[in-house]
Design a protein around this motif. Structure first.
Motif, PDB file in Angstrom:
ATOM      1  N   PRO A   1      -6.171  -6.730  -4.859  1.00 33.28           N
ATOM      2  CA  PRO A   1      -6.266  -5.459  -4.130  1.00 33.28           C
ATOM      3  C   PRO A   1      -7.437  -5.489  -3.145  1.00 33.28           C
ATOM      4  O   PRO A   1      -8.549  -5.917  -3.498  1.00 33.28           O
ATOM      5  CB  PRO A   1      -6.498  -4.426  -5.232  1.00 33.28           C
ATOM      6  CG  PRO A   1      -6.006  -5.077  -6.490  1.00 33.28           C
ATOM      7  CD  PRO A   1      -6.266  -6.537  -6.316  1.00 33.28           C
TER       8      PRO A   1
ATOM      9  N   THR B   1       0.799  -1.228   0.000  1.00 32.20           N
ATOM     10  CA  THR B   1       0.000   0.000   0.000  1.00 32.20           C
ATOM     11  C   THR B   1       0.834   1.281   0.000  1.00 32.20           C
ATOM     12  O   THR B   1       0.428   2.266  -0.634  1.00 32.20           O
ATOM     13  CB  THR B   1      -0.976   0.003   1.190  1.00 32.20           C
ATOM     14  OG1 THR B   1      -0.252  -0.236   2.404  1.00 32.20           O
ATOM     15  CG2 THR B   1      -2.036  -1.072   1.014  1.00 32.20           C
TER      16      THR B   1
ATOM     17  N   PHE C   1      -1.087   0.085  -8.683  1.00 32.11           N
ATOM     18  CA  PHE C   1      -2.307  -0.668  -8.372  1.00 32.11           C
ATOM     19  C   PHE C   1      -2.398  -1.915  -9.254  1.00 32.11           C
ATOM     20  O   PHE C   1      -2.744  -3.009  -8.776  1.00 32.11           O
ATOM     21  CB  PHE C   1      -3.525   0.232  -8.572  1.00 32.11           C
ATOM     22  CG  PHE C   1      -4.830  -0.406  -8.199  1.00 32.11           C
ATOM     23  CD1 PHE C   1      -5.290  -0.364  -6.892  1.00 32.11           C
ATOM     24  CD2 PHE C   1      -5.609  -1.047  -9.151  1.00 32.11           C
ATOM     25  CE1 PHE C   1      -6.494  -0.953  -6.542  1.00 32.11           C
ATOM     26  CE2 PHE C   1      -6.812  -1.638  -8.815  1.00 32.11           C
ATOM     27  CZ  PHE C   1      -7.253  -1.584  -7.498  1.00 32.11           C
TER      28      PHE C   1
ATOM     29  N   CYS D   1      -6.412  -0.585  -0.817  1.00 28.48           N
ATOM     30  CA  CYS D   1      -5.809  -0.237  -2.107  1.00 28.48           C
ATOM     31  C   CYS D   1      -6.776   0.594  -2.960  1.00 28.48           C
ATOM     32  O   CYS D   1      -6.379   1.584  -3.594  1.00 28.48           O
ATOM     33  CB  CYS D   1      -5.398  -1.492  -2.858  1.00 28.48           C
ATOM     34  SG  CYS D   1      -4.169  -2.505  -1.979  1.00 28.48           S
TER      35      CYS D   1
END
Length: 990
Positions: free
Chosen positions: A456, A426, A445, A460
């Motif tokens: 994720p 993160t 991401f 996230c």
């Protein structure tokens, strides 16, 4: 009536037990040992008193029971003596005074005693057991009472003495500062296997007074021969830990022990020195176990330096010291101690201690210290833990330091290989999201699933949303939110709070309320962040009353999180409106609800004082109230004061505040640099306008250069309020916020070349600092400054170009949030309706100078159709230009409709517009719409022009003059009274 001395009889003639006579004796009852003369005098006085008759009628009926318990003087002897004395003449009754010749009666005598002395007087009751009398005497702080306690104790047979007897007499000895006798009693009680006999009192007294030999003897009685304190009596150290200067005393003992070792090394007395060493260690642990912080924190490190010669530099002692300092909130002292012990050889702090210190460094956001600790970790152990890497990366991400985040992550991979959870990933997203770098945030991401084969989580997704909000990208937020919902990830309260905060900052009430209702449909627990967003949305829409009602209602909603920020928002709103009563009411409400205050609470009060031109009082809060209440001053607090002095034209005080800020080692943040540039430029411009040459802002440009050098990624990523950007995001205003005011000043005075050079410099800085961003940020203020510059140079095409750019940016910033695809478009948020007000004035003047009035009228119609509106200043400018360009009826219509709604007279308008403490709207569009003197003057000139056209035979002019008085009476009334009242009144208001 009895003589007053009767009430203070010595009672020696009562033949009571010897200990009772001691209690009623005068001064000097105890002196350690009685000399012969004192003893003989006392026996003589007692014998003479016994020669008198007995005052038995003064005593309670249970006196004989007490005598039978505590004296060997038998009852038969008592009765026999009483019988012999019954034949005495009553006139021979003897009574004595032990009150030093006092002649006061009982009532007066009691009134002259203190409450404690009067309480202790009650012990003169022979029916009470000796232990109860000792307990009564222990409550007194009088020396004579302590002496009586000692003599009373000595009359108790050894076999009848209990631990309580010893504890009470030890207290009496210590009141007399006789530590040796107190120690003797402790030794005596220990020989009889008694515990809790006052040893903790003697130990505390010895340590407080530096009587190390006595302290050592007490400690030895409880030392079990092991090198630990856990098996000792836990009550032994209870009073020691309450000693205010315990750390100083521990340092003094360490020095004393070192000296003793030097003297006794190699002698038979070395065993005693070793015991002293262990006693020192016990005291140090006792000092460290306390959570009381020493008044002089400078003794902490010297204490551990004093322990070096004693070879007590063990990690456990340091761990305890650092742990308890952190628990006490003394982070600075804990860090100082850690930095000392890391230089001490063979001292290894535990990993728990390293985690704790790392947490402090991360809170401080100190890159150098974090890196130092990670290096120490590798030196003490094989390397940092996974949690330590995660903490360090999160701290670097909060600083916007992408280089350090990726460097630390590489170290993590070299030690732990591939991550097993997304927690460690993160920070790779948040470091770019904090600066609004959507593209790089999205790339990181995607790597979560493509490179690390992980899914994720909601954290996230929230970071990705945060990146879009930092770019003020409504379309991106909507797409990200929809994609998250389609992926099956359920939003949490942080998701909703992020979008609500985004909408609230734009003044979008509908969008904020829509997201709040969505949280209810998702059964999410409401947080203070959500409610605060609603409160902020109402404030930005100038519905302060509604915001206050919601804050009141929130007190019964059982919200998650601290409500301080929500109440601070209301305080700031009242401060910007100069509403004193609202501030006082809010503060009282916060106090009654137990809402804690913080630095932003004080900043709201400071802003209020600055707004009512009491900057010196605001500065006093910063200098005196902050240190007194333990509040941490920040760059934002200094920027408030600096801006206040700048408004008052006091540049000297601005730099005085700056010097204090530097003395406190507070970094010049973005907020202070903005204020400093504008303050310096304003002062230089004032001298410039008075004819001083050369016409340049050299001082302001110098500060600008320093600001550009001092501002980096860390500053742009740091969250917090900033003066001068009015709720805009940092990535959206940097570096334009440094340049716009200087460009405006140069441009307005016709120095176009200088202004454009600064603009080129701004673009150069932006292209370098904002590399990788989708666009170079232009603010509305910067565009307006460029429009002024080109207008002065009559470069109308450039003015038109920048006007179109301003319209595009304004629409991006004002576009409302639609939580669902395909929903109907909404109106623009109220605060965003007036984004184009300032650049419109310059564009309107440009069109007017070109004679393109019809195009100007159409442009206003397009703005109104798009949802934008003109505020007071821009509306007055528009009407003036219409009047000058022979659009007389339209000018009067707009003036009557928009500027004369509450018109009564110039005098009434003057009283309504005076500054007061009962609510002055702070929003641009909420400012009262009123006609300026220049507007009415232009309308008057238009009527005069129409009259000239009438004389020339114009039929249109006749109709115009006939229509105006009937259709626009308020405007005409303002024109009729203009010469008499308008000029003097309006000059005070404009």
């Amino acid at each position: 009536m009895l003589h007053s001395t009767f009430w203070t009889h010595g009672a020696g003639e009562l033949n009571l037990p010897p200990w009772w006579t001691t209690i009623l004796g005068g001064e000097g009852g105890y002196s350690g040992r009685l000399d012969n003369e004192t003893e003989r005098g006392r026996r003589s006085s007692s014998a003479s008193a016994l020669d008198g008759p007995l005052l038995d009628f003064l005593y309670p009926s249970t006196t004989l029971t007490l005598i039978r318990q505590f004296t060997s003087y038998g009852l038969d002897q008592w009765e026999s003596r009483r019988s012999r004395l019954e034949g005495f003449n009553h006139r021979k009754r003897t009574y004595t005074s032990s009150a030093g010749g006092s002649c006061a009666g009982p009532e007066l005598q009691t009134s002259e005693l203190t409450q404690e002395e009067a309480y202790c007087t009650d012990i003169e009751d022979p029916d009470q057991p000796v232990l109860q009398v000792l307990e009564r005497l222990s409550l007194s702080h009088q020396k004579t009472d302590a002496e009586k306690s000692v003599q009373l104790f000595h009359n108790v047979p050894l076999s009848e003495r209990t631990a309580t007897h010893y504890r009470l007499v030890v207290g009496a000895y210590l009141k007399l500062h006789d530590a040796q006798n107190a120690l003797d009693r402790i030794v005596e009680s220990s020989g009889r296997s008694m515990v809790d006999a006052g040893e903790h009192r003697v130990l505390a007294y010895a340590i407080r007074e530096g009587l190390w030999d006595i302290g050592l003897e007490v400690w030895k009685l409880h030392f079990d021969g092991t090198d630990t304190t856990r098996q000792q009596n836990p009550r032994l150290w209870r009073l020691v830990r309450a000693i205010p200067n315990l750390w100083d005393q521990a340092q003094a003992l360490a020095k004393y022990t070192a000296e003793e070792f030097e003297l006794k090394d190699g002698t038979p007395e070395v065993a005693q020195a070793l015991l002293l060493l262990k006693f020192t260690r016990s005291l140090v642990l006792g000092a460290i176990l306390t959570r009381k912080i020493p008044a002089n924190r400078g003794v902490i490190v010297p204490l551990f330096k004093a322990l070096r010669p004693l070879k007590l530099r063990k990690g456990r002692i340091c761990d305890r010291a650092i742990g308890n300092l952190l628990k006490s909130g003394s982070d600075v002292a804990a860090v100082e101690l850690y930095k000392h012990i890391r230089t001490v050889e063979y001292t290894i702090p535990s990993q728990k201690t390293l985690h704790s210190i790392l947490d402090v460094f991360c809170t401080w956001r100190s890159t150098r210290d974090i890196q130092m600790l990670l290096d120490d970790w590798s030196r003490y152990y094989t390397g940092p833990t996974q949690g330590a890497y995660r903490m360090a990366m999160a701290a670097f991400a909060a600083l916007g330091n992408a280089h350090m985040v990726h460097r630390t992550f590489k170290l993590y991979l070299s030690r732990f290989r591939r991550p097993k959870t997304v927690d460690i990933l993160t920070p790779l997203l948040s470091v770019h999201a904090s600066r609004g770098d959507v593209r790089e945030t999205a790339n990181q991401f995607k790597r979560i699933s493509s490179h690390f084969n992980l899914k994720p989580d909601i954290t996230c997704w929230n970071i990705l949303l945060h990146a879009y909000t930092n770019q003020d990208d409504v379309e991106g937020i909507q797409q990200c939110f929809d994609e998250m919902m389609r992926s099956g990830v359920k939003p949490d309260d942080y998701t909703i709070g992020t979008i609500m905060g985004f909408c609230a900052n734009r003044g979008d009430i509908e969008g904020t309320e829509d997201m709040y209702r969505l949280s209810e449909s998702l059964s999410l627990r409401k947080s203070t962040a959500m409610v605060n967003s609603l409160v902020l949305a109402y404030i930005n829409d100038n519905q302060l009353g509604r915001a206050e009602q919601l804050a009141e209602k929130s007190t019964t909603m059982n919200l998650q999180g601290s409500p301080t920020r929500m109440w601070n928002s209301i305080l700031v709103a009242f401060a910007s409106r100069r509403d004193r009563s609202g501030i006082v009411r809010t503060l009282h409400r916060m106090k009654s609800e137990g809402v804690p205050t913080d630095g932003m609470t004080y900043s709201a009060l400071m802003q209020f004082l600055v707004n009512i031109k009491r900057t010196t009082a605001a500065y006093t809060i910063l200098k005196e109230i902050f240190p007194r209440n333990g509040m941490r001053d920040t760059a934002f607090h200094y920027s408030i004061v600096m801006e206040g002095f700048s408004r008052e034209g006091d540049l000297h005080s601005v730099f005085m505040v700056l010097d204090r800020m530097r003395e406190h080692k507070i970094k010049l943040a973005l907020t202070t640099q903005i204020v400093l540039i504008k303050a310096t430029a304003s002062a230089e411009y004032q001298r410039w306008s008075l004819g001083h040459k050369p016409p340049q802002l050299a001082g302001a440009e110098k500060i600008l250069g320093e600001a550009l050098l001092n501002t980096g990624a860390e500053e742009l990523a740091t969250e917090g309020p900033i003066k001068g950007i009015k709720g805009q995001l940092r990535p959206a205003v940097y570096p334009a916020v440094f340049f716009d005011f200087l460009i405006f000043l140069y441009g307005r005075e016709g120095y176009s070349e200088k202004a454009l050079d600064l603009y080129d410099r701004c673009l150069s800085v932006a292209s370098k600092e904002m590399r990788g961003y989708p666009k170079i940020p232009h603010t509305i203020k910067l565009i307006a400054a460029l429009m002024v510059t080109h207008l002065q140079g009559r470069r109308y095409d450039e003015v038109s170009k920048y006007w179109n750019l301003a319209v595009k940016i304004a629409w991006e910033q004002a576009r409302p949030w639609n939580p669902t695809e395909g929903s109907a478009p909404k109106q623009l948020p109220s605060p965003r309706k007036y984004l184009l007000a300032t650049p419109f004035r310059y564009y309107a003047k440009s069109l007017s100078e070109q004679g393109k009035v019809d195009e100007l009228i159409k442009e206003v119609e397009r703005l109104n159709h798009s949802g934008f509106e003109l505020e007071r200043c821009s509306m007055n400018t528009y009407i003036q230009l219409l009047a000058v360009n022979n659009r007389t009826l339209l000018a009067f219509e707009l003036c009557e409709t928009h500027l004369m709604r509450d018109w009564s007279s110039w005098k009434v308008r003057s009283s309504q517009m005076k500054p007061n403490n009962e609510g002055i709207p702070a929003l641009l569009g909420a400012r009262p719409m009123r006609a300026s003197y220049l507007t009415i003057s232009r309308l008057s000139s238009a009527i005069s022009k129409s009259a000239r056209w009438v004389r020339m035979g114009s039929q249109d002019a006749v109709e115009t003059l006939a229509t105006i008085p009937k259709s626009y009476p308020k405007s005409m009334d303002a024109i009729r009274t203009l010469r008499r009242e308008g000029r003097s009144t309006q000059s005070r208001l404009t």
